[in-house]
Each structure stands twice: as structure tokens, then as C-alpha cells.
Design a protein around this motif. Structure first.
Motif, short mmCIF file in Angstrom:
data_model
loop_
_atom_site.label_atom_id
_atom_site.label_comp_id
_atom_site.label_asym_id
_atom_site.label_seq_id
_atom_site.Cartn_x
_atom_site.Cartn_y
_atom_site.Cartn_z
N PHE A 63 0.91 -1.30 0.01
CA PHE A 63 -0.12 -0.02 -0.08
C PHE A 63 0.61 1.35 0.11
O PHE A 63 0.47 2.17 -0.51
CB PHE A 63 -0.93 0.15 1.15
CG PHE A 63 -1.83 -0.95 1.21
CD1 PHE A 63 -2.93 -1.26 0.18
CD2 PHE A 63 -2.00 -2.04 2.22
CE1 PHE A 63 -3.64 -2.31 0.35
CE2 PHE A 63 -2.88 -3.09 2.34
CZ PHE A 63 -3.70 -3.31 1.18
N MET A 64 2.12 1.24 0.74
CA MET A 64 2.72 2.59 0.93
C MET A 64 3.63 2.74 -0.43
O MET A 64 4.40 3.55 -0.70
CB MET A 64 3.80 2.23 2.13
CG MET A 64 3.25 2.11 3.29
SD MET A 64 4.14 2.26 4.77
CE MET A 64 5.12 0.76 4.60
N ARG A 65 3.62 1.62 -1.28
CA ARG A 65 4.29 1.88 -2.53
C ARG A 65 3.43 1.89 -3.79
O ARG A 65 3.95 1.86 -4.87
CB ARG A 65 5.51 0.45 -2.71
CG ARG A 65 6.45 0.60 -1.78
CD ARG A 65 7.35 -0.72 -2.03
NE ARG A 65 8.27 -0.67 -1.00
CZ ARG A 65 9.61 -0.27 -0.90
NH1 ARG A 65 9.83 0.49 -1.91
NH2 ARG A 65 10.26 -0.48 0.05
N GLY A 66 2.28 2.41 -3.46
CA GLY A 66 1.01 2.45 -4.61
C GLY A 66 0.70 1.21 -5.18
O GLY A 66 0.34 1.23 -6.31
#
Lengths: 792, 166
Positions: free
Chosen positions: A25-28
Motif C-alpha cells: 500500500f505504501m508503494r502504490g
């Protein structure tokens, strides 16, 4: 000999482990429905009703685009969505997936338009002409109950989905009660508003002979059953995949007409079809929640001890009965849980689930508990005022005591364990009540008024078959299944039919596996959301997943461990009784075998296995039911201090404490996150969120600029304290906690605001408590006192 | 239906020069997601309120849902996909996961874009300032507790390092 132990770290139950799922999620790289791209995929836009109630005289498809527009007449053989309850007197209805002769809410779908992209599909939708005979709209639930109201479903003769009644003779109570308090209370209709809306991508897989439906859903197996039923397919022909889901909160626990329409069109066109709900559709067309009205009276003795509660409660259920929870679950739940954590002699409650020309309702985080907590806790404060006691004192006199646990309350809810008075005591201590009272006496330099409020409640979660079959709705939860499988290199796959939409179950289920097997959690893969690879489950709702699926994982891991020990002992040439299980390995007097060693043996070197090896191998499928399925009862006390600006009506939350007992915590970091997030949603319920309707049934909030969600400046730094009373009937003592945070905050905040305003003779009895509500109430009180002054 | 007016567009996306043809009505988020297949930019409201679609345009946090793609002629656009090797973002990712600053993950790319802006532009920001700066990014899951703590943690670490270096 110490090697197996050396590779383990503390990853089991009770460890505040950061989540495995965060990185993508934090890397899209989150895998939401809207991120799916398929060759040949087309987009759908729906023509939606601009009127709340009307007969459709004609639908005209735009010239030249007839083939891109579909109405109900085109959907031959598609069945409507039906979610009836078996409760006596429930009035049946059906929701056509596209409107037939009538529309019953603004936003109801009338036609489906398809094009290469959404914008082009909307262009077509804008040209579809619909001729209506408008009918009077049924907008207010109390007016809807009166004779002579327009009818949402004419064939019923009234607008009541269901009336329930728990009767009691209150004559003796009335005559002996020193204190009687009555309140009329109202909570607003709300939108659950997850950050991601609903979305569907469907296509037909010719190789598998199967409809594949990707949908942002909490209960994919239930959606599969519903879609197959509406389309006349057998369930083997339908696979539902709920990939990463951008928040649920109940909003994604429904079979959508959009899902049925898009799935039908994918089969019809033979190509992938997509519909992504936009925010306007989410706010104005699709399901809402929470609109309650209470007319409640409580009787107490002179010391504030509750004698009886007598209530009439109405819930605005909207136009249709949503699948699978139905239109009546919310109001019927009001009747069964209104007594809260308190003891009383008598209880009477009548409820109505009322049909109106608004979107259907869904159970939102906390379901009826949030409204119920607001009602009973408002009344408890009123009793305190009459008895001349602090609000906590009245509560302390009425709470179920720890020595009475387990306790069957007046509606036969089985409170499983806990110390409710201690929870209250700690919350009062944490909020520093004497200091707040002193501050109130001192007054504020800026003229704001200080108030303090409490709410204590218990939350039934993970309740099972014995509770739900009584509702008679299309879905009753049974034994919760899980499947485990080892790969040849020792990776443990957990397949569970619940789903995770922020709750972190890829981590917490792995922690449970670690607890039993000692396997490192990066060697555990948790597979969720896909009916093709997970066992059938009713899914994630009702604060049930870590209790039900978590326990199932524990039971299955124990079974797997027994099989591993037997093989491992054989490989070590030891008797099973001679070996122990240590940190993911079978350890004997002369050596050890890790999980990976045993798995490799099973799959690739079977000649080394014992002759009497368990033929079921290294795959375990099992199901779990709690030793008693009446549910876990987590409980909490919220305490809040507010400052109210009486000129502007603005409420600031100065301090906020939650004392919470969720039983044994699997991952305290995740539990805290649930409590914080729930409380923030409750703050929205208390102060900001309302989905208003005009007199003719038009929704008055169509953007997030009109429908106010709390932001970082509205939510304070909430403080949480934990108690951990193990649940007596679950595998690890864990209790359901997911909804808890959202239950207590509206009541606590309302009580705090009213505590601040009480010296001014003002009490606000509706949610949300907006600046306008405060200013108007103060103006009305001051006008009334001026009139009294003149008349004196 | 396919005779919509279109405009040529040339811009830089994540360091790569991109030429495309877009309808004037296409917003930047749709352009990035549908034409560039950069789906890390999540769309939350298309009303400019929730901040989920925040990207950097010429280094400035921008709501891509209310920014026309054609208005980005010549611009440098950075989406979440371009920050894998970014040191500040790596620090923020570590803090986000340690403080449980995300649950469903949908608001996260926009939150990280805003968070990176806060820690680089406002090294002295306190909790109140962090909250104020975050007020254009909605989260429905976390109650903002972990988000505020995570950003505060990174700010504090950066302040400590600067002290040491000084």
C-alpha cells in the motif's frame, strides 16, 4: 541443539507486530478493483432516478446508441434481489436490479449504459430520456408510520417492514419509581463513506466456464450465492474475488444490483465490464445507515437504581430490504440490546422498521449499538441529574458486577466475562474528573463552557448460529472454516473465507499460526477474499473474524502440528512421545526436523515416511465453533472532555479516553488502530455527519464538502487503556473488538456537550450536534426565558 | 460518440517524458491511471476534498482529480510509484508501518505525498501543525493517531540528525 530456537522471534499472540500487508500500500501497489486492467474492458455508467418516488411511463434510448443501453426489459430472466426475514409479520419486497414500473429512491438504477470509458458511458446515460409520473415521497419515518401516508410498497397497505414488541407490565414500577425520565432522541441518517467506493469488474472465463466477478466486498461468498441466484447460474459457475478492499465498515456487506447488472452484461457482451462507484453515487444513491428515533422512558428509585426502561424505537430502513442483512435487523437489534450493560427489573420495547423513499440501510460499524448506547446513556445522565449524583455514580449502581459473570441480562444476552465497574472506574480516573469539575467551576478565560461525558457499553460480537437463525434472514453463520496447506519448502498457506479491509488479518492470522507452530510469520501466507481458493464463509462482519477465523486457524494448526510431530519423530527414529515441538521444529534427543524438512519429505521423499502416516497429509481443513456461540462481549467506557463555544456552536474535544476490554489481544497495535478509527467515526456521528433529505426526498449532500467526515484537526489524540479479561468460550480468549470504537463516542460526546450546556438550561437530543444545533438550541432557550421573564 | 475534441499533451511523469493525446475534460488522475497505468494514485472523491489522489506537480502536492491533464503541459508529475528509492519516503514508510498509520491503504499514497511535503517543508512542525497540514487528506480507518505520530517521528529524527550534523 539450539538452532531451531535461535531462528524465532516473538511474533505470536499479544505482540504489537507491524503489519505484513503495509508495504504494497505504501508503494502504490495495492490491488483494488479499480486497478484491474483487462484487454477489451468496457465501462458502465448507470442512468439513475432523479426523483424519489415515481412511476416510469417510458424509457427512450438515445438514437444511434440503442445497443449501448440496457433496461430491465433487456435483462431477461434476471431475478430481483430478495432479502426477507422469517420474523413473524415481516413484509416481503423485491428490489429489481434495474427499475421496473416504479422508482422508490433518488439514485435507483433505471438503465445501464456501456462504452469504451466511463466518460463516454456517462455521455450516453445523459441522453437517455425517462418519463415519470411523480408520486408523493415518503421521507420522514414517523410520518411514514401514520395512516394516510403515501406508500413505498403499495401492496403492503402501510410502510412498516416489521414491528417487534417485547412486552412487560410496568404498572407496579410506575407506582414505586421515585425517578422517571423521558427523552425523545433522534440520530441522523449517515453514509459510511469508506475511502474506496464499491467497484465491480466481471468477465466470463471460457476455459473454466465461469463468471469471474472482482468486487470490493466484505463477504465474497455471500455475494457469490446472491449473484448466482439472481442470474440463474449454479454457484460453480461463479467465482467472486474481493481483492484489496479500501475500507468496509459494513458498506461492502451487501449484494449490489450493480454487481448483478455488470455480471449479466459481461456474459452478454463476452468481454470484461467495469463499474466503479463514484463519490456522488456512494453518497446519494447507495446504502445509508443509522437513522433512529427513540421515545424512551426510564424509571429508577431515589438512589438512581434502574427499575425499568420503556421505549418506542423507529428505524428508517429506506426503500428496499438489502441482502443479506434485511431491512429489519437494525430495529430488531435495538429491541434486543437497548438495556446495555445494566441490570433492571422490567423492560418493554416496541420497534418499527419503516420503509421510506431513501436508499436502503446497511449495518454500519456498531450497527444498532451506537444509537442504542446514545439512547440509554442519555437516559442514565438524566437519572443522575434527578438523583443529584455524578453520572458515573448512577452507572456504577446499575452495572452488572464481575462476580455475576457470566450474566444473562433481561433480554437473555449472555455477558461472557469482564469487570464493567472497574472499566468505568478507570475511565473516570483517567479523565481526571475532579480536575474537570474544578475547571468548570473556575470558568474559561475565553468564555467557552467545559463539559465531561461518559458512555459505557458492551458489544456482542462473533455471535453465531443460535443467535442468527432467529432473525430468519438469508444468511446464518455456522462453523467457521479454514484450510491450511504446507508447500514443499515449508511455507504455510492459510486460506480463510473471511476478508480483511484494513483489519490486518494477513498479519494477525499469521501470528496465531506462529503462536501454535512457531513458524516465522514471513513463512506464512494468508489468502483471503477469493471464493475460488478459500472455504465458504459468511465473511467479515459483526466483529467476528479474529474470533472465528482466528480460532479456526489455531485449531487447524494444532492438528497440523500433531501430524508433523508424527512424521518428524519417525525421521528422527524416535517415538513421538520422545520428541517435543520447539519453535517450528520436532526436537528429539539426537536432533531435530524443521517444518520444511518434514514438508519436503511428504511431497518429494515419501519413501522416508512412516508406513502408518496420516493419509490426509499436510493439508488441514477444519471448522470452528465457539464452545458457546452466543457471542463474545467486549466492553468499553469512553470519557470525553469538551469545550463548547456558545457563540459559534463549535465543540472542541479537549481530552478523550477509552478503557477497553477486548479479551486477549492478538495484536495490540491492530486493536488500538481499530479503537482509534472506530472512535473517529463515532466523532463523525456525534458532531458532523448527516445525510439530509429535502421534503421531496432529494439527498442534500452529494459531495464530501457537504457530507462532513472528521479530519485530522477534528479528531483528538485519543488515549486507550486496556483490560484483558479472557473470553471463556473462544480458542485463545480473544473477543470481537472491531466495531467497539464507533459505539461509545456519540453518547459520550453528547453527554459532555449537555453537561456543558446544562447550566444554561439547554439539552440537545439529536445527532449530530452541529454548530447550528447548538446555536439554535441556545437561542430558543434564551427566547423562552425572556418570554418567561416578561410573563412573570 | 468518438468525435470528442482532443489535445496533445507533453509532460514528464516519474522522470519519463510522455506524449499523449487527451480529451480536455480528462483529469490528471484519470490520465495517470487509465492512460499511463499508474494505478497507485487512488481516486477518493473527484471533488477535491479527500486528498487520496494527491501527487506532486512540479514538486507541489496537488489534487490530481481536480487538475486537468491538459493543464500539466510541460509539468513534472511524480506519483507514489516513483518514490521506491526516495530516502525521505523510505523513512516515512518505516514510520507509517511502525505507528500503524494505515489500515485499508486507500488514502495512503496521498497521505505519503502530503507527509513528505510536511517533513521537507516544515522541519519544526509540531503536532498541531501536522494536523493542520493533514486536514486536506481524509482517512476513514485510523483516526489519524498513527499518521500524526508517524510524521512526528520522522520530523523528530530529522531534527536530531541535523543537530548531530551541526
Amino acid at each position: 541443539m539450539n538452532a531451531p530456537l535461535a531462528e524465532t522471534r516473538a511474533q505470536g499472540i499479544g505482540v504489537a507486530l507491524p503489519r505484513k500487508e503495509d508495504d504494497r500500500f505504501m508503494r502504490g501497489r495495492g490491488g483494488y478493483v479499480g486497478n484491474i486492467r483487462m484487454v477489451g474492458m468496457v465501462d458502465v455508467a448507470f442512468v439513475r432516478s432523479p426523483v424519489a418516488h415515481g412511476r416510469i411511463r417510458a424509457i427512450e434510448k438515445p438514437e444511434g446508441c440503442e445497443g449501448a443501453v440496457y433496461t430491465l426489459a433487456d435483462l431477461e430472466g434476471v431475478q430481483p434481489i430478495v432479502a426477507n426475514s422469517g420474523l413473524a409479520g415481516f413484509k416481503c419486497s423485491a428490489q429489481p436490479v434495474l427499475a421496473g414500473d416504479k422508482v422508490r429512491q433518488v439514485g435507483e438504477m433505471i438503465a445501464m449504459c456501456v462504452a469504451d470509458n466511463r466518460a463516454a458511458a456517462e455521455d450516453i446515460a445523459a441522453q437517455v430520456f425517462v418519463d415519470f409520473d411523480e408520486l408523493p415521497a415518503v421521507v420522514d419515518m414517523l410520518a411514514a408510520r401514520r395512516a394516510g401516508s403515501a406508500l413505498v410498497h403499495e401492496e403492503w397497505g402501510d410502510n412498516v417492514f416489521l414491528e417487534t414488541f417485547i412486552d412487560a407490565d410496568l404498572d407496579d414500577i410506575r407506582s414505586k419509581a421515585a425517578i422517571k425520565v423521558s427523552r425523545k432522541l433522534r440520530t441522523a441518517r449517515q453514509s459510511m463513506a469508506p475511502m474506496e467506493g464499491r467497484g465491480v469488474v466481471a468477465h466470463w472465463d471460457h476455459r473454466l466456464g465461469q463468471l469471474i466477478v472482482y468486487t470490493s466486498a466484505q463477504m465474497p461468498h455471500i455475494n457469490r450465492t446472491g449473484i448466482a441466484g439472481c442470474l440463474g447460474l449454479d454457484e460453480g459457475q461463479v467465482r467472486v474475488v474481493a481483492p484489496d478492499v479500501g475500507g468496509g465498515f459494513g458498506y461492502k456487506g451487501i449484494l449490489l444490483p450493480e454487481e448483478v447488472c455488470v455480471a449479466w452484461l459481461a456474459i452478454k457482451l463476452g468481454r470484461p465490464v467495469r463499474w466503479l462507484e463514484d463519490r456522488r453515487e456512494q453518497l446519494t444513491a447507495n446504502a445509508n445507515c443509522r437513522e433512529h428515533d427513540y421515545d424512551i422512558t426510564a424509571y429508577a428509585d431515589g438512589d438512581g437504581r434502574l427499575l425499568a426502561v420503556d421505549c418506542e424505537a423507529t428505524v428508517d430502513s429506506g426503500a428496499y430490504s438489502s441482502y443479506p442483512f434485511s431491512a429489519c435487523l437494525e430495529a430488531a437489534q435495538v429491541g434486543s440490546i437497548l438495556p446495555g450493560p445494566y441490570k433492571m427489573e422490567k423492560y418493554r420495547c416496541r420497534t418499527w422498521s419503516v420503509a421510506t423513499n431513501k436508499p436502503p440501510i446497511l449495518p454500519y460499524r456498531g450497527v444498532a449499538r451506537t444509537g442504542v448506547c446514545y439512547a440509554i446513556e442519555t437516559v442514565m445522565d438524566a437519572i443522575a441529574v434527578q438523583a443529584g449524583l455524578e453520572p458515573w455514580e448512577v452507572r456504577m449502581r446499575n452495572l452488572v458486577l464481575p462476580q455475576e459473570m457470566p450474566y444473562d441480562n433481561i433480554t437473555r444476552k449472555h455477558f461472557d466475562s469482564g469487570d464493567y465497574p472497574e472499566c468505568l472506574r478507570r475511565a473516570v480516573e483517567a479523565i481526571a474528573l475532579p480536575a474537570v469539575r474544578e475547571r468548570q467551576r473556575r470558568g474559561e478565560a475565553d468564555g467557552r463552557r467545559i463539559g465531561v461525558g461518559l458512555a459505557i457499553f458492551c458489544e456482542q460480537g462473533a455471535h453465531g448460529t443460535s443467535v442468527y437463525h432467529g432473525w430468519g434472514i438469508p444468511m446464518v453463520p455456522g462453523r467457521e472454516p479454514v484450510t491450511l496447506r504446507l508447500t514443499p519448502d515449508g511455507v504455510l498457506e492459510i486460506r480463510a473465507g473471511v476478508h480483511s479491509h484494513g483489519q490486518g488479518m494477513e498479519t494477525t492470522l499469521a501470528q496465531i499460526a506462529h503462536e501454535v507452530l512457531g513458524i516465522a510469520i514471513d513463512k506464512v501466507r494468508v489468502l483471503l477474499g477469493d471464493t475460488g481458493i478459500t472455504p465458504y464463509s459468511t465473511g467479515t462482519w459483526g466483529s467476528r473474524s479474529i474470533v472465528m477465523a482466528g480460532s479456526a486457524v489455531g485449531v487447524a494448526c494444532k492438528e497440523l502440528k500433531a501430524r508433523l510431530i508424527k512424521i518428524g519423530a519417525h525421521l528422527l527414529k524416535d517415538e513421538p512421545a520422545m520428541v517435543t515441538w520447539q519453535a517450528g521444529a520436532v526436537v528429539g534427543p539426537h536432533g531435530w526436523k524443521r517444518i520444511a524438512d518434514i514438508a519436503r519429505t511428504w511431497y518429494l521423499q515419501p519413501q522416508l515416511l512412516p508406513a502408518d502416516v496420516d493419509p490426509r497429509g499436510l493439508e488441514v481443513s477444519t471448522t470452528y465453533q465457539a464452545r458457546r456461540d452466543s457471542g463474545t462481549f467486549s466492553y468499553a467506557c469512553h470519557a470525553v472532555v469538551v469545550a463548547v463555544d456558545t457563540a459559534l456552536g463549535k465543540v472542541e474535544l479537549l481530552d478523550y479516553v477509552v478503557v477497553e476490554d477486548g479479551g486477549v489481544l492478538i495484536n495490540p497495535l491492530v486493536v488500538d488502530g481499530q479503537v482509534y478509527g472506530g472512535a473517529a467515526q463515532g466523532i463523525g456521528t456525534a458532531l458532523y455527519e448527516e445525510m439530509r433529505y429535502s421534503e421531496d426526498g432529494q439527498p442534500l449532500a452529494s459531495t464530501l464538502a457537504d457530507y462532513i467526515l472528521p479530519g485530522a484537526t477534528e479528531v483528538p489524540a485519543i488515549r486507550i487503556e486496556h483490560m484483558e479479561t479472557p473470553a471463556p468460550y473462544t480458542e485463545f480468549g480473544q473477543k470481537g473488538i472491531g466495531e467497539s470504537g464507533a459505539i461509545g463516542s456519540p453518547a459520550a460526546i453528547a453527554n459532555a456537550v449537555n453537561d456543558a450546556l446544562r447550566p444554561l438550561g439547554v439539552e440537545i437530543n439529536q445527532l449530530p450536534i452541529t454548530p447550528r444545533a447548538i446555536v439554535e438550541a441556545l437561542a430558543a432557550a434564551s427566547a423562552a426565558s425572556a418570554t418567561q421573564g416578561r410573563n412573570a | 460518440m468518438n468525435d470528442k475534441p482532443t489535445s496533445p499533451l507533453a509532460l514528464t511523469v516519474n522522470g519519463r517524458e510522455v506524449s499523449a493525446v487527451v480529451e480536455p475534460r480528462t483529469h490528471l488522475a484519470d490520465f495517470l491511471r487509465e492512460q499511463q497505468l499508474l494505478t497507485g494514485t487512488n481516486i477518493g472523491c473527484e471533488q477535491g476534498v479527500c486528498g487520496a489522489c494527491t501527487v506532486l506537480v512540479d514538486g507541489v502536492p496537488t489534487r490530481s482529480c481536480i487538475t486537468w491533464a491538459v493543464s500539466c503541459q510541460g509539468a513534472e508529475v511524480r506519483t507514489i510509484e516513483s518514490f521506491d528509492e526516495d530516502e525521505t519516503m523510505a523513512e516515512l514508510r518505516a514510520a507509517f508501518t511502525a505507528e500503524h498509520a494505515l489500515q485499508c491503504g486507500y488514502c495512503t499514497p496521498g497521505m505519503l505525498a502530503t507527509a513528505r511535503d510536511i517533513v521537507t517543508r516544515l522541519p519544526q512542525a509540531d503536532e498541531a501543525r501536522i494536523r493542520l497540514e493533514l486536514s486536506g487528506n481524509l482517512c476513514r480507518c485510523t483516526g489519524y493517531v498513527g499518521l500524526v505520530r508517524a510524521i512526528g517521528r520522522v520530523l523528530e529524527a530529522r531534527r536530531q540528525r541535523n543537530l548531530v550534523e551541526a
